[in-house]
Design a protein around this motif. Structure first.
Motif, PDB file in Angstrom:
ATOM      1  N   LYS A 100       3.441 -72.475  42.100  1.00 34.59           N
ATOM      2  CA  LYS A 100       3.314 -73.870  41.723  1.00 34.59           C
ATOM      3  C   LYS A 100       4.443 -74.683  42.331  1.00 34.59           C
ATOM      4  CE  LYS A 100       2.563 -77.071  37.913  1.00 34.59           C
ATOM      5  NZ  LYS A 100       2.172 -77.232  36.505  1.00 34.59           N
ATOM      6  N   ILE A 101       4.082 -75.826  42.923  1.00 30.61           N
ATOM      7  CA  ILE A 101       5.036 -76.766  43.495  1.00 30.61           C
ATOM      8  C   ILE A 101       4.827 -78.105  42.816  1.00 30.61           C
ATOM      9  CG2 ILE A 101       5.849 -77.922  45.578  1.00 30.61           C
ATOM     10  CD1 ILE A 101       6.332 -74.943  45.662  1.00 30.61           C
ATOM     11  N   ILE A 102       5.901 -78.722  42.348  1.00 27.24           N
ATOM     12  CA  ILE A 102       5.845 -80.031  41.698  1.00 27.24           C
ATOM     13  C   ILE A 102       6.600 -81.023  42.567  1.00 27.24           C
ATOM     14  CG2 ILE A 102       6.475 -81.376  39.661  1.00 27.24           C
ATOM     15  CD1 ILE A 102       6.400 -78.729  38.065  1.00 27.24           C
ATOM     16  N   CYS A 103       5.925 -82.092  42.968  1.00 29.52           N
ATOM     17  CA  CYS A 103       6.558 -83.168  43.724  1.00 29.52           C
ATOM     18  C   CYS A 103       6.446 -84.428  42.883  1.00 29.52           C
ATOM     19  CB  CYS A 103       5.894 -83.348  45.086  1.00 29.52           C
ATOM     20  SG  CYS A 103       6.111 -81.919  46.178  1.00 29.52           S
ATOM     21  N   SER A 104       7.583 -84.940  42.450  1.00 30.71           N
ATOM     22  CA  SER A 104       7.580 -85.951  41.399  1.00 30.71           C
ATOM     23  C   SER A 104       8.615 -87.034  41.674  1.00 30.71           C
ATOM     24  CB  SER A 104       7.885 -85.265  40.059  1.00 30.71           C
ATOM     25  OG  SER A 104       8.163 -86.185  39.036  1.00 30.71           O
ATOM     26  N   SER A 105       8.391 -88.196  41.089  1.00 32.42           N
ATOM     27  CA  SER A 105       9.470 -89.168  41.006  1.00 32.42           C
ATOM     28  C   SER A 105      10.533 -88.598  40.070  1.00 32.42           C
ATOM     29  CB  SER A 105       8.943 -90.496  40.460  1.00 32.42           C
ATOM     30  OG  SER A 105       8.437 -90.314  39.148  1.00 32.42           O
ATOM     31  N   VAL A 106      11.738 -89.075  40.198  1.00 29.80           N
ATOM     32  CA  VAL A 106      12.824 -88.559  39.357  1.00 29.80           C
ATOM     33  C   VAL A 106      12.507 -88.780  37.877  1.00 29.80           C
ATOM     34  CG1 VAL A 106      15.255 -88.853  38.744  1.00 29.80           C
ATOM     35  CG2 VAL A 106      14.578 -88.853  41.138  1.00 29.80           C
ATOM     36  N   VAL A 125      16.422 -78.349  42.067  1.00 30.54           N
ATOM     37  CA  VAL A 125      15.335 -79.215  42.518  1.00 30.54           C
ATOM     38  C   VAL A 125      15.616 -79.734  43.930  1.00 30.54           C
ATOM     39  CG1 VAL A 125      14.095 -81.379  42.088  1.00 30.54           C
ATOM     40  CG2 VAL A 125      14.722 -79.881  40.175  1.00 30.54           C
ATOM     41  N   GLY A 126      14.636 -79.584  44.810  1.00 35.87           N
ATOM     42  CA  GLY A 126      14.769 -80.108  46.159  1.00 35.87           C
ATOM     43  C   GLY A 126      14.488 -81.599  46.203  1.00 35.87           C
ATOM     44  N   ARG A 127      14.582 -82.170  47.387  1.00 35.65           N
ATOM     45  CA  ARG A 127      14.337 -83.607  47.508  1.00 35.65           C
ATOM     46  C   ARG A 127      13.524 -83.905  48.774  1.00 35.65           C
ATOM     47  NH1 ARG A 127      19.943 -83.010  48.568  1.00 35.65           N
ATOM     48  NH2 ARG A 127      20.549 -83.694  50.666  1.00 35.65           N
ATOM     49  N   ILE A 128      12.813 -85.006  48.713  1.00 40.48           N
ATOM     50  CA  ILE A 128      11.964 -85.465  49.807  1.00 40.48           C
ATOM     51  C   ILE A 128      12.331 -86.905  50.142  1.00 40.48           C
ATOM     52  CG2 ILE A 128       9.597 -85.951  50.541  1.00 40.48           C
ATOM     53  CD1 ILE A 128       8.646 -83.827  48.530  1.00 40.48           C
ATOM     54  N   ALA A 129      12.670 -87.152  51.396  1.00 39.92           N
ATOM     55  CA  ALA A 129      12.931 -88.515  51.895  1.00 39.92           C
ATOM     56  C   ALA A 129      13.954 -89.251  51.047  1.00 39.92           C
ATOM     57  CB  ALA A 129      11.626 -89.297  51.979  1.00 39.92           C
ATOM     58  N   TYR A 146       3.621 -81.044  52.989  1.00 43.09           N
ATOM     59  CA  TYR A 146       4.563 -80.402  53.912  1.00 43.09           C
ATOM     60  C   TYR A 146       5.642 -79.637  53.141  1.00 43.09           C
ATOM     61  CZ  TYR A 146       8.101 -79.622  57.421  1.00 43.09           C
ATOM     62  OH  TYR A 146       9.028 -79.027  58.242  1.00 43.09           O
ATOM     63  N   ALA A 147       6.161 -80.247  52.073  1.00 43.81           N
ATOM     64  CA  ALA A 147       7.181 -79.574  51.266  1.00 43.81           C
ATOM     65  C   ALA A 147       6.650 -78.262  50.698  1.00 43.81           C
ATOM     66  CB  ALA A 147       7.657 -80.491  50.141  1.00 43.81           C
ATOM     67  N   ALA A 148       5.427 -78.288  50.177  1.00 45.37           N
ATOM     68  CA  ALA A 148       4.830 -77.069  49.627  1.00 45.37           C
ATOM     69  C   ALA A 148       4.624 -76.026  50.715  1.00 45.37           C
ATOM     70  CB  ALA A 148       3.498 -77.401  48.958  1.00 45.37           C
ATOM     71  N   ASP A 149       4.221 -76.468  51.892  1.00 40.31           N
ATOM     72  CA  ASP A 149       3.945 -75.548  52.992  1.00 40.31           C
ATOM     73  C   ASP A 149       5.177 -74.765  53.398  1.00 40.31           C
ATOM     74  OD1 ASP A 149       2.355 -74.424  55.116  1.00 40.31           O
ATOM     75  OD2 ASP A 149       3.344 -75.788  56.505  1.00 40.31           O
ATOM     76  N   ILE A 150       6.343 -75.393  53.401  1.00 37.11           N
ATOM     77  CA  ILE A 150       7.548 -74.669  53.830  1.00 37.11           C
ATOM     78  C   ILE A 150       8.278 -74.002  52.665  1.00 37.11           C
ATOM     79  CG2 ILE A 150       7.872 -76.131  55.852  1.00 37.11           C
ATOM     80  CD1 ILE A 150      10.140 -77.552  54.389  1.00 37.11           C
ATOM     81  N   ALA A 151       7.882 -74.333  51.441  1.00 40.39           N
ATOM     82  CA  ALA A 151       8.557 -73.744  50.275  1.00 40.39           C
ATOM     83  C   ALA A 151       7.925 -72.446  49.805  1.00 40.39           C
ATOM     84  CB  ALA A 151       8.586 -74.745  49.125  1.00 40.39           C
ATOM     85  N   VAL A 152       6.671 -72.212  50.161  1.00 44.28           N
ATOM     86  CA  VAL A 152       5.967 -71.012  49.701  1.00 44.28           C
ATOM     87  C   VAL A 152       5.892 -70.018  50.856  1.00 44.28           C
ATOM     88  CG1 VAL A 152       3.858 -70.094  48.691  1.00 44.28           C
ATOM     89  CG2 VAL A 152       4.613 -72.418  48.097  1.00 44.28           C
ATOM     90  N   LEU A 153       6.535 -68.880  50.699  1.00 41.90           N
ATOM     91  CA  LEU A 153       6.617 -67.892  51.775  1.00 41.90           C
ATOM     92  C   LEU A 153       5.324 -67.088  51.882  1.00 41.90           C
ATOM     93  CD1 LEU A 153      10.236 -66.516  51.178  1.00 41.90           C
ATOM     94  CD2 LEU A 153       9.507 -68.401  52.657  1.00 41.90           C
TER      95      LEU A 153
END
Length: 418
Positions: A2-8, A33-37, A66-73
């Motif tokens: 599971k990948i969550i991409c969220s506002s803070v 927690v990682g960050r995007i842009a 894109y974030a999910a694609d590089i985060a899941v091995l």
């Protein structure tokens, strides 16, 4: 995974087990927690961006994919390749995304070869509200720093169009992108951005969804135009777009679908379902790379920049030098030879016969494909590769693969591989 991409503000205070999270545009106080842009919104406002909610949500979606694609091995999946990715994204208006969820999931399945489960929630970061500048441009064109995008830029400017050139910042190509945009008269409106996906831990290197960030930036750039149906030029030759499996064993990691016609058709369907008017245009989908070079509208400009462009996926690995033996390098070499000019590109391996052995023996695979097509016929080689295409297009795609293999055959024979 599971990948969550969220506002803070919408980020859960505690993450589910085995989940990874990213925040859009700003950093979280949670260290894992990682960050995007990060910090991008202010830059966009300064540049005059005020995109609609549908366009902005599409950008968030593309960056999250894109974030999910590089985060899941991939190596941690059951078969070492195919992943099951559950992606949850906060958006400003999830409603149209819910209606088009299956389209998006199937599109990503085609693009990456994985199984995607998408979930959309409210609470995404709001669009930037910049003071829009008066724009004299009439379309958007992708400008990567590669040879195809160079030809595309030359041709569209020669036709009298005034494109906004859009580039992804890349360590190897950023200066080259700026140079090309300026040379083509589009330097003032050159949009050069980065997804800036940052996180701790190992990254997946296959990056099958890397193009999604590029498409997000392109659609964002259309918000600067006054056209009601803005056009996005995607300049890629048909042979590479189709990327036919050279050997039966090359169906997964070695057969990317970044601009595959089936994926592009699904992407256009998704945009339509989201009420985004951008139209994707692939003018070279029925051309080989060699044909693109021969038919380029401004041969003098092409001669000046062609061998400075980049095609190699290992360009950085070889200290800003083309390897000379991967499939993109071989297609490039064959195309320039077909064009008829001297190839002054710097290659690590100038001849395929001296390229040595590699774990992914691309010269051998190309040789097998060429010999298979020559000995058994192109239809036997293709099998069901073109089953996705409408009947009207199928013969055109068949021709471009056949001609692409012929260009490669000349290179292989010149280098003594076959």
């Amino acid at each position: 995974m599971k990948i969550i991409c969220s506002s803070v503000d919408e980020l859960p205070t505690s993450l589910p087990p085995h989940a990874r999270a990213f925040t859009f545009l700003a950093s979280s106080s949670q260290p894992e927690v990682g960050r995007i842009a990060h910090g991008w919104a202010k830059k966009l406002e300064k540049a005059g961006y005020a995109p609609s909610v549908p366009v902005w949500d599409f950008v968030l979606f593309c960056f999250a994919v894109y974030a999910a694609d590089i985060a899941v091995l991939r190596k941690e999946s059951e078969d070492g390749w195919t992943r099951q990715i559950e992606l949850e994204i906060t958006l400003n208006d999830p409603s149209p995304w819910e209606r088009n969820r299956k389209i998006a999931e199937n599109m990503l399945r085609v693009l990456t070869g994985d199984f995607w489960e998408l979930r959309f929630r409210e609470g995404g970061p709001t669009p930037p509200r910049g003071q829009r500048r008066l724009c004299d441009r009439d379309c958007v064109a992708l400008l990567s720093g590669g040879l195809d995008s160079l030809v595309g830029g030359i041709d569209i400017v020669a036709s009298g169009r005034r494109p906004i050139f859009v580039s992804q910042l890349a360590f190897e190509d950023s200066a080259r992108q700026v140079s090309y945009a300026r040379a083509l008269g589009g330097g003032d409106w050159h949009q050069q951005w980065s997804h800036r996906v940052v996180f701790k831990g190992k990254k997946e290197t296959s990056t099958r969804a890397r193009s999604m960030a590029f498409y997000g930036l392109a659609v964002l750039a259309t918000s600067l135009l006054s056209s009601t149906q803005p056009e996005v030029l995607v300049p890629e030759n048909g042979f590479i777009s189709l990327n036919p499996p050279l050997l039966p064993g090359r169906m997964s990691s070695l057969s990317t679908r970044t601009t595959h016609p089936l994926f592009m058709r699904m992407l256009q369907e998704l945009l339509k379902g989201l009420d985004i008017e951008a139209r994707l245009h692939m003018p070279y989908r029925f051309k080989t790379k060699g044909e693109m070079l021969r038919e380029c509208s401004d041969q003098a400009a092409l001669e000046r920049y062609a061998c400075d462009s980049t095609s190699c996926g290992r360009f950085r690995t070889y200290n800003r030098m083309h390897c000379g033996r991967c499939v993109p390098c071989m297609v490039r070499k064959a195309a320039i030879h077909h064009w008829g000019l001297a190839d002054t590109t710097k290659y690590k391996f100038s001849s395929l016969s001296s390229s040595g052995k590699t774990s992914a023996d691309d010269p051998m695979a190309v040789a097998c494909a060429v010999l298979s097509a020559e000995q058994s016929g192109i239809d036997s080689f293709l099998g069901a590769t073109l089953s996705f295409a409408p009947l009207d297009d199928r013969q055109k795609y068949r021709r471009v693969i056949e001609e692409g293999l012929r260009e490669l055959a000349v290179l292989l024979r010149k280098d003594g591989v076959i």
